[in-house]
Design an enzyme around this catalytic site. Sequence first.
Site, mmCIF file in Angstrom:
data_model
loop_
_atom_site.group_PDB
_atom_site.id
_atom_site.type_symbol
_atom_site.label_atom_id
_atom_site.label_comp_id
_atom_site.label_asym_id
_atom_site.label_seq_id
_atom_site.Cartn_x
_atom_site.Cartn_y
_atom_site.Cartn_z
ATOM 1 C CB CYS A 102 -1.437 0.158 1.478
ATOM 2 S SG CYS A 102 -1.637 1.536 1.046
ATOM 3 C CB CYS A 105 -1.501 4.723 4.662
ATOM 4 S SG CYS A 105 -2.896 4.166 3.968
ATOM 5 C CB SER A 106 -0.939 0.396 6.605
ATOM 6 O OG SER A 106 -1.479 0.590 7.501
ATOM 7 C CB CYS A 107 -5.243 -0.370 2.350
ATOM 8 S SG CYS A 107 -5.478 1.188 2.499
#
Lengths: 200, 116
Positions: A102, A105-107
């Site tokens: 991602c 961000c950090s999906c």
Amino acid sequence: MADDKPAQADYDLRTRALVSVLTRKGLVDPASMDAVVEYHESQVGPHVGAGLVARSWVDPDYRRRLLADARAVAREDKLTGFQSTDLVAVANTPSVHNLVVCTLCSCYPWSLLGLPPTWYKDSSYRARAVIDPRNVLREFGLDLDDEVEVRVWDSTAEVRYLVIPERPPGTDDMSVDELAALVTRDSMIGAETLTAIGQQ
Amino acid sequence: MGDPDTLAQLSLLSRDEADQTFAEPWQAQAFAVVVEFIESGRLTQEEWSQRLSAELKAAEGRGEYDTGERYYAHWLAALERLAVDRDITAWNELAAEREETRMNDHHRRNEQLKSP
């Protein structure tokens, strides 16, 4: 590894202050927050995704459905988190290796894999996985042949990805549960491939 | 995403890490607030993703490339900003609450020291 102690104490204070303000205003409920934490610490984790992967290895029809519409399969299996978010399963083959990142961000498919590992949230990984996936994989200890095509999938708030790793050789006699035990979290992100003993 | 020279200076990636969900209790709390907000419909995945991403970008803009360890610090900052932007709270209210929490902690510690 966390920051130094004083910084942690400050984050702790900030979090508690914010939570008490939100609680006082009736916007969060500490009891249900505890339940959320408990759920994510004990119930969800890579074993959920591993179950899907193992089943896809032994059941061709399931595999077809998973690759066609993973979100529908996840919802049939009563997995949470895919009401407003799509899920796409991508299969590794001898000629294609898939890697998930991602960049924003950090999906991450949390209900299938638990919380993302630290390296997944690393700014270096987020930046380099797209630009230079082969070297990133090499640093992870996975040296792919030049003929293998690397496909990088950039997760978003709208769509999450699950990598279906290749079934390790020499596992023909294993049950679905035994197979599931071989499937690692990192293999479902595409950061490693599997061997029959589960570790490289 | 970032210029290649800066990226080249980053250390080699490693997948080694302790397999723990949250490193500190506050991380779990900050995480749970966002989950609660999303589940109650107060916040969408899209908005949270944008806010968290903006926070991470701002940190990288300050040269704070991180190895994922400060991730929940950015998470918390994004959450505070969300609460203020939505007029749920104000920066001075949060500051006052922190001060009160600190005083309460201090008081409790002193009480504990006094008791045999």
